[in-house]
Structures are given as structure tokens and as C-alpha cells.
Design a protein around this motif. Structure first.
Motif, short mmCIF file in Angstrom:
data_model
loop_
_atom_site.label_atom_id
_atom_site.label_comp_id
_atom_site.label_asym_id
_atom_site.label_seq_id
_atom_site.Cartn_x
_atom_site.Cartn_y
_atom_site.Cartn_z
N SER A 109 47.58 -75.50 -0.15
CA SER A 109 48.17 -74.95 -1.36
C SER A 109 47.84 -75.91 -2.49
O SER A 109 47.79 -77.14 -2.29
N LEU A 110 47.64 -75.36 -3.64
CA LEU A 110 47.14 -76.16 -4.76
C LEU A 110 48.10 -76.12 -5.94
O LEU A 110 48.74 -75.10 -6.20
N ASN A 111 48.17 -77.21 -6.64
CA ASN A 111 49.02 -77.32 -7.83
C ASN A 111 48.18 -77.00 -9.06
O ASN A 111 47.24 -77.73 -9.39
N PHE A 112 48.54 -75.92 -9.73
CA PHE A 112 47.76 -75.50 -10.90
C PHE A 112 47.76 -76.58 -11.99
O PHE A 112 46.84 -76.66 -12.81
N ALA A 113 48.81 -77.40 -11.97
CA ALA A 113 48.92 -78.45 -12.99
C ALA A 113 48.21 -79.74 -12.57
O ALA A 113 48.32 -80.76 -13.26
N PRO A 119 34.05 -80.70 5.26
CA PRO A 119 33.05 -79.62 5.26
C PRO A 119 33.57 -78.27 5.77
O PRO A 119 33.09 -77.23 5.33
N ASN A 120 34.57 -78.29 6.68
CA ASN A 120 35.06 -77.01 7.22
C ASN A 120 36.10 -76.35 6.34
O ASN A 120 36.70 -75.36 6.73
N PHE A 121 36.36 -76.91 5.21
CA PHE A 121 37.48 -76.47 4.39
C PHE A 121 37.33 -75.00 3.96
O PHE A 121 36.23 -74.53 3.68
N GLY A 122 38.48 -74.29 3.93
CA GLY A 122 38.42 -72.84 3.61
C GLY A 122 38.68 -72.51 2.16
O GLY A 122 38.09 -71.58 1.61
N GLY A 123 39.60 -73.23 1.53
CA GLY A 123 39.93 -72.90 0.13
C GLY A 123 41.40 -73.14 -0.14
O GLY A 123 42.06 -73.92 0.57
N PHE A 124 41.91 -72.43 -1.15
CA PHE A 124 43.27 -72.74 -1.63
C PHE A 124 44.14 -71.50 -1.76
O PHE A 124 43.66 -70.41 -2.09
N LEU A 125 45.43 -71.75 -1.55
CA LEU A 125 46.46 -70.75 -1.81
C LEU A 125 47.19 -71.21 -3.07
O LEU A 125 47.52 -72.39 -3.19
N VAL A 126 47.44 -70.29 -4.00
CA VAL A 126 48.01 -70.71 -5.28
C VAL A 126 49.24 -69.88 -5.65
O VAL A 126 49.19 -68.64 -5.69
N LYS A 127 50.32 -70.59 -5.93
CA LYS A 127 51.52 -69.98 -6.50
C LYS A 127 51.57 -70.44 -7.95
O LYS A 127 51.75 -71.63 -8.21
N ALA A 128 51.38 -69.53 -8.87
CA ALA A 128 51.32 -69.91 -10.28
C ALA A 128 52.26 -69.04 -11.10
O ALA A 128 52.44 -67.86 -10.80
N ASP A 129 52.82 -69.62 -12.12
CA ASP A 129 53.77 -68.90 -12.99
C ASP A 129 54.87 -68.25 -12.18
O ASP A 129 55.27 -67.10 -12.44
N GLU A 138 58.65 -69.08 -10.23
CA GLU A 138 59.78 -69.95 -9.87
C GLU A 138 59.54 -71.40 -10.30
O GLU A 138 59.71 -72.33 -9.52
N GLY A 139 59.11 -71.57 -11.52
CA GLY A 139 58.99 -72.92 -12.07
C GLY A 139 57.64 -73.58 -11.87
O GLY A 139 57.40 -74.67 -12.37
N ARG A 140 56.74 -72.94 -11.13
CA ARG A 140 55.42 -73.53 -10.96
C ARG A 140 54.56 -73.23 -12.18
O ARG A 140 54.62 -72.14 -12.76
N GLU A 141 53.74 -74.18 -12.53
CA GLU A 141 52.84 -74.03 -13.68
C GLU A 141 51.80 -72.93 -13.40
O GLU A 141 51.40 -72.71 -12.26
N GLY A 142 51.34 -72.29 -14.47
CA GLY A 142 50.31 -71.27 -14.30
C GLY A 142 49.65 -70.93 -15.61
O GLY A 142 49.97 -71.54 -16.64
N PRO A 143 48.76 -69.96 -15.60
CA PRO A 143 48.01 -69.62 -16.82
C PRO A 143 48.88 -69.12 -17.98
O PRO A 143 48.49 -69.26 -19.14
N PHE A 144 50.06 -68.54 -17.67
CA PHE A 144 50.92 -68.03 -18.75
C PHE A 144 51.29 -69.13 -19.76
O PHE A 144 51.45 -68.87 -20.94
N THR A 145 51.41 -70.35 -19.24
CA THR A 145 51.76 -71.48 -20.12
C THR A 145 50.78 -71.57 -21.30
O THR A 145 51.13 -72.03 -22.38
N TYR A 146 49.54 -71.14 -21.05
CA TYR A 146 48.50 -71.28 -22.08
C TYR A 146 48.11 -69.93 -22.69
O TYR A 146 47.05 -69.80 -23.32
N GLY A 147 48.96 -68.94 -22.45
CA GLY A 147 48.67 -67.60 -22.97
C GLY A 147 47.46 -66.96 -22.30
O GLY A 147 46.79 -66.10 -22.88
N ARG A 148 47.16 -67.40 -21.09
CA ARG A 148 46.01 -66.82 -20.36
C ARG A 148 46.51 -65.87 -19.28
O ARG A 148 47.69 -65.90 -18.91
#
Ligand code: GCV
Length: 682
Positions: free
Chosen positions: A240-244, A278-288, A290-300
Motif C-alpha cells: 500500500s502506498l502513501n499518496f503524500a 524484481p518480483n514486485f507487483g505494484g501498489f494499492l492506493v487509498k486516496a482522498d 478517511e483522512g488520507r491524502e489524495g488528488p482532491f487536495t490539489y483540485g485534481r
């Protein structure tokens, strides 16, 4: 009667991989030799698993030969062959002239075929006396393709060792801000792979503190070690990744997805992560959310946010799994217009076609939050040009927290079978998330995991049926809930007819029983705030979370029809009209969609109020019945497990009565209308 304990592996149990010895199995001759030319790491895992099962079940050794078997050879062949008709994750398991052949185009198919072969052996041994032919290898011929490309577990584990909504002890991935890599990691990987799971997110979607640093160099050796253990079992590691993170980790003063320095920062990070792991799959993202940062903060938009990450990860074939759990959690309870249920659709449906190919939208099964009963999320089928994935929760946050038994596979079956009417054919949720509807590859099913470091993995021993069941169902959505339950029971407890029948009955009734004594008719949320356990009818009524039942002295329910919040109209026809129409709306969801008087007559013929009284008394009585059924198995279940489960049933029986009495008393006091049957209400 003394019953053998299940196998232990350094202090924790092997769940459904606890093999019981049965040395007089009539098909044991096959399990003497394994022919596997490929030295692929996953094929080697398959060989090892077959050898372990052979030794523990049949008490013999299966010798490995790295060659083609000669004609008339008896044994097992693992055949990795690019010309096979099944795909890389599919397998063909069959018998040919004395050889059991497990064939696939890919190593993962070989592994899944091998676990299927072991399962078959467990079943054959369990029913050797009662149905000797039913699971024989003589005529075995099984061809299976996974229904879903991604079959994923999402762990909400925190780096301090706690688990958000975890009900089976602490984390076995993290403790004291460290990443743990040990035997348990491996045992977890085998359990997950044995039921077909091929992707795992190890950390909480609420990424805070050091969890943001999991992508940094400090934790890389341990994260890499986990990814290697996983890879040998065909599982891709995700985080899981932190958008901030550009700000919290990179020291930038923004995380704006359209800012060039932010975009470059992410590209650099992705390059480093994939170089280290090297075997890494990618990221899960919770954004905007319950208090998590996301694109809305920047009007995106969320497409801006997801695409920035997707572009950065694309060179490494990585995936961005972007959650649609985005809603206003600062609502005023007096506001009847804003509807949390609408928010997923309102935020995402207009963005259809705007996401990159390596973005998958992960959508919770319902529009609220894993309640015991909710309608299916209207986003399914609403975005034909976007990859979608179904998120369910086997951590029983709202379904008894692994203290109540609640087998969730029947619920998941209903969700998968829901017709969205997004197309004439292949329009169910199962069709959409498998890729059958729009022909996409990036899709599948994810479950919020229910495991922890308790000795039995899932706290309640019967909750392991949900872990097993999620894997099996996501691998083959055609399996019935009964078939899956039965397999799990037999693999875990053996084939005693009484054991199998009794536990099967308990599991199959458990979800509806739980629903009966919980919030009625789809309204949800009558739980204690924050920890979400136990009855509190008004617990969420005057709060900011958008979770209201709107009960007064005359009636109850939320008007989500076109005359109310309009949520019902987010569905395609005929669903929209059915939900919108008070009389046609299914009883089970009546209060989710409509505000009705207590005297309103349901399709069942009962009034809403009498339905509430009846179901709650029934639910409490059924909890007692389940306990009695369990008690009838004393002496037939390993003692430790028997008592562990009995203790939970004792609690469940007490707690179900608490639910029943509180809910019934609440409505009796609100309405002053007595129960037709004159039962005790307080
Ligand atoms: C991980 C619900 C849960 C939260 C959870 C959230 C989510 O609100 O109560 O604990 O956070 O869902 O799915 O992100």
C-alpha cells in the motif's frame, strides 16, 4: 475419545494443510515417484509440496526424477509445456497409463494442479471407507482455469505489529517497526498459494509513519526476502502506498499529481523499488478517503492521481490498484440530501475511459462498507472502459469479528451472481471482474484478510473457512459455497460423516443467522462506533459518517429512491426501477432503499416491525442451535480446537441475545406496538 492433534509447525497450525495419516490408501502407488524436468523455482515448490503430503499422509517417500518417465511408469509427472491447452495459471490433472499428469503452460499452473492433487488425496483418504471410488485417481480428469486474473489478499497490518480490523492476534509481517521474515511467512505463502491466491498486499491501506518508508532503501532487504518467499509460491508482493510520500519521504512541498517534480520523484522511486525487488507487483492506493491524502487536495481528479503512478510504474509492468472507497466522512446527520452510498459512483463513473491500462479500480462489494447486507455497488458495470476489481472483507469487521461464526462465501456468491445489465450477456459482477465482459486482463478479486499471529491463523477456527473459501472462490467462481465448505471441513477435520454434516450445516446457516439478529432489512450500522462490535442502534445515528437509519416513532429507513437521494437510479434498468419501487424492492434491502412505516407489509406478508421481532428471536435461537450442534461433536474434533470454538460459541450465544433484546426493545419502545407472539421484550 482422544483425537490426534493437527500438525504443528513451530507453534502454529497448518489449517487445511494439516495432513492426517492414511497409509492404506489404495492409490498410494502413484505417490512413489515424481517426474519433473523443469527446475523452475515454482515447480520445485510443487515437488516439495507433493513430497510433504506424500510423507505425511501416506508415510512414504516420493522420489524426484529430473527426466521424462519411461512408458508404463507409475508415478506423478509435472509437465510444463508451452503447447498445453490450458493457460499459464490453469492446469490439467489426469491419469494416463499409470501416470498422474499435472500439465500446464506455466509453473503456477503446475503448483495449483499439485495442490489440487493433494486436495484430492486428502478427500480420497477421508472418504476411503464410506465412498472408496468417489475421489479415486483412476479416472481423474480435471481441467481448471482460474476465473480471475488477480486473486489477492489485502492485509491491513501496521508496522507496530497491530492490524486494523484484525481479530486474530498481531501481525506476522511487522513488529516494532520491523519487517518480519520467518517460517511463518513461508507457511502463510503455502496456505495462500494452496487455494490459488497469486497477489498479496502486506501493509495497511492507511499508510502512516514508517509504512511510508517501505518503498525506501531501509526496508528493502526484508521486503525483498518476503517477495522471494512469495515468488516461490507464485505470489506477487504488493504494497500500500502513501499518496503524500513525495512530501513525507521526498521532502517536496507538494504531492500534486500534475506537478513535474512530483512525477519525476515517483518515476525515480519506482525505478529504485523495482531494481531492489524484481518480483514486485505494484501498489494499492487509498486516496482522498478517511483522512488520507489524495488528488482532491490539489483540485485534481482520481484519474490524474492514479495515472501519475501508473505511468511511473508502467516500464516495470507494475499495477496501480486504486480504491473507490471515497466519500465525505464529515457529513452532518441533519443533512438528508447527501448520501454516502452515492459517492463511489458520483466520484468515479464520470471518469470512465480516463484511466491508464495498468490501473485497476478496486470497488467494495457494496456502496457503504462491508455490512452484513448491502446492495451490490452500482459502479460494477458502469465503467466499460475501465479495469475493475471486487473487494470483499473476510476480516469480519461488521460480521462478528471472528468471535461469531459467519461463513461469508454464500454472500460473495450472491454478489458475484448479481446481474448488472451492463451488457446483454456476461453482465454479472463475476463476468466483469474476471474480464469476460470487456475482455480486459487487469482485474480480479481482493479480500481484506482475516489472518494474524494466533496459533490457528484466524482466531475463530471456523473463520479459516472464509480464508480458504475466498481463495477457492476467486480461483473458480463456479464452485458452490457448499462445495467449498465441504472441502475445507474435510481437509481440516477429516471425513467423519457427522463432523462434515454438522459443520457444513453450521457454516451454511451462519451468515443468515448473523443477519437475523443484526440491523434489519439492509439498513446496517447499528453497531458501537469505532470498534464496530455489538449492538448500538443509535451508535452511528447522530455522527458524521453518513450512516443513518432515520428511525422515528412511525417508521424507519433511508429514502434512496428518485424521490429521495436518487441513489437507486445509479443502477442500470431493470435494477433501478426495481429498487426504486417500494413494493418491488426485495425485502432484504427494503430499509436500505426506502423509508417505511413500521406497519408496512413486506413481500413476506409480515409487517416491518413483526419481521424485526421475529428475525431477532429466530437469530438468537439459531445461535444457540449452532452451539448445540457444535457440542454434539465433542470427541470428534481435536480437543484444543473443540474447546476454542466452544468458548466462542458461548460468547456468540450470549451476544446474539444481547443483539436481539436491544434491537427489539429499541423498536418496541419507539413504537409501543407489542410483539404478536407476546414474547419478552424489555
Ligand atoms: C483501513 C472502514 C474501516 C476502516 C478501513 C476503511 C477502508 O472504514 O472501518 O478501518 O480502513 O474501511 O476500507 O479503507
Amino acid at each position: 475419545m482422544k483425537v490426534e492433534e493437527v500438525g504443528n509447525y513451530d507453534g502454529f497450525e497448518n489449517a487445511w494443510l494439516s495432513y492426517r495419516q492414511q497409509t492404506d490408501c489404495k492409490d498410494k502407488q502413484y505417490f512413489t515417484a515424481i517426474y519433473a524436468k523443469s527446475a523452475d523455482a515454482i515447480v520445485c515448490t510443487a515437488v516439495k509440496e507433493l513430497q510433504i503430503a506424500t510423507e505425511q499422509i501416506l508415510g512414504q517417500k516420493a522420489v524426484l526424477y529430473r527426466e521424462e518417465p519411461e512408458a508404463e511408469t507409475v508415478g506423478i509427472q509435472l509437465r510444463l509445456d508451452a503447447t498445453e491447452t490450458v493457460s499459464e495459471e490453469g492446469y490439467h490433472l489426469y491419469q494416463n497409463k499409470g501416470l498422474i499428469i499435472i500439465a500446464s503452460k506455466g509453473a503456477r499452473g503446475i503448483l495449483y494442479g499439485s495442490f489440487a492433487c493433494i486436495r484430492r488425496l486428502q478427500m480420497e483418504c477421508a472418504f476411503m471407507k464410506t465412498a472408496p471410488e468417489a475421489f479415486s485417481f483412476e479416472r481423474i480428469d480435471i481441467m481448471e482455469e482460474p476465473s480471475n486474473p488477480l486473486r489477492m489478499l489485502n492485509h491491513w497490518d501496521n508496522m507496530d505489529g497491530s492490524i486494523e480490523r484484525g481479530y486474530s492476534g498481531g501481525s506476522f509481517f511487522f513488529r516494532d517497526e520491523e519487517v518480519l521474515v520467518n517460517d511463518r511467512t513461508k507457511c502463510y505463502a503455502r496456505l495462500a498459494a494452496s487455494v490459488g491466491v497469486n497477489a498479496v498486499v502486506i501493509n495497511n491501506v492507511n499508510v502512516r509513519g514508517n509504512a511510508t518508508r517501505l518503498i525506501a532503501e531501509d526496508y528493502a532487504p526484508q521486503v525483498k526476502a518476503i517477495s522471494e518467499i512469495f515468488a516461490a509460491y507464485g505470489i506477487r508482493l504488493f504494497l500500500s502506498l502513501n499518496f503524500a510520500a513525495p512530501m513525507e519521504l521526498g521532502g517536496l512541498n507538494t504531492a500534486d499529481p500534475l506537478d513535474e517534480t512530483v512525477r519525476e520523484w515517483w518515476k525515480d522511486q519506482m525505478a529504485k523499488v523495482f531494481a531492489r525487488i524484481p518480483n514486485f507487483g505494484g501498489f494499492l492506493v487509498k486516496a482522498d478517503s478517511e483522512g488520507r491524502e489524495g488528488p482532491f487536495t490539489y483540485g485534481r481528479t482520481h484519474a490524474d492521481g492514479a495515472n501519475m503512478l501508473a505511468e511511473a510504474i508502467a516500464p516495470y509492468n507494475g499495477l496501480i490498484i486504486w480504491r473507490c472507497f471515497v466519500y465525505n466522512c464529515q457529513q452532518d446527520w441533519r443533512d438528508y440530501k447527501t448520501d454516502r452510498a452515492r459517492s463511489g459512483y458520483d466520484n468515479f463513473a464520470p471518469l470512465d475511459g480516463k484511466f491508464r491500462d495498468n490501473v485497476i479500480l478496486q470497488i467494495k462489494n457494496g456502496p457503504m462498507d462491508f455490512q452484513v447486507r448491502e446492495p451490490v455497488h452500482p459502479l460494477f458495470g458502469a465503467m466499460p472502459k475501465t479495469n475493475q476489481m471486487l473487494e470483499v472483507q473476510i476480516a469480519q469487521e461488521y460480521t462478528g469479528q471472528q468471535r461469531h461464526v459467519c461463513y461469508l462465501i454464500p454472500m460473495f456468491k450472491e454478489i458475484l451472481a448479481f446481474q448488472t445489465y451492463c451488457k446483454e450477456q456476461n453482465d454479472t459482477v463475476a463476468d466483469i471482474v474476471s474480464g469476460r465482459t470487456w475482455g480486459n486482463q487487469a482485474c480480479g478479486m481482493a479480500a481484506v484478510a482475516n489472518t494474524g499471529n494466533d496459533v490457528n491463523w484466524t482466531g475463530h477456527d471456523l473463520a479459516a473457512a472464509n480464508l480458504y473459501g475466498f481463495g477457492r472462490l476467486s480461483f473458480n467462481t463456479n464452485c458452490t459455497a457448499e462445495e467449498i465448505a465441504k472441502e475445507w471441513i474435510v481437509c481440516t477435520f477429516g471425513g467423519d460423516a457427522e463432523v462434515v454434516e454438522t459443520i457444513l450445516k453450521i457454516l451454511m446457516m451462519s451468515w443468515t443467522t448473523y443477519e437475523k439478529y443484526n440491523a434489519p432489512l439492509g439498513i446496517g450500522w447499528m453497531v458501537n462506533p469505532n470498534y464496530h462490535y455489538g449492538p448500538s442502534v443509535d451508535g452511528y445515528e447522530y455522527d458524521r459518517w453518513g450512516t443513518y437509519h432515520r428511525a422515528d416513532y412511525q417508521g424507519i429507513g433511508v429514502d434512496r429512491s428518485s424521490a429521495g437521494t436518487g441513489y437507486a437510479m445509479q443502477y442500470k434498468e431493470p435494477n433501478a426501477s426495481i429498487y426504486n419501487d417500494l413494493d418491488r424492492c426485495p425485502d432484504a434491502l427494503k430499509l436500505f432503499f426506502h423509508h417505511v412505516p413500521y406497519t408496512y407489509q413486506l413481500r413476506s406478508g409480515k409487517t416491518v416491525l413483526q419481521h424485526i421481532y421475529d428475525t431477532h428471536f429466530e437469530g438468537a435461537a439459531e445461535a444457540e442451535k449452532m452451539r448445540t450442534m457444535w457440542q454434539s461433536l465433542e470427541g470428534k474434533i481435536p480437543e484444543k480446537i473443540y474447546h476454542r470454538v466452544l468458548e466462542r460459541f458461548d460468547h456468540q450465544v450470549w451476544h446474539a441475545k444481547e443483539w436481539c433484546d436491544q434491537i427489539n426493545s429499541y423498536f418496541y419502545r419507539k413504537t409501543g406496538i407489542a410483539d404478536e407472539q407476546g414474547r419478552k421484550i424489555y
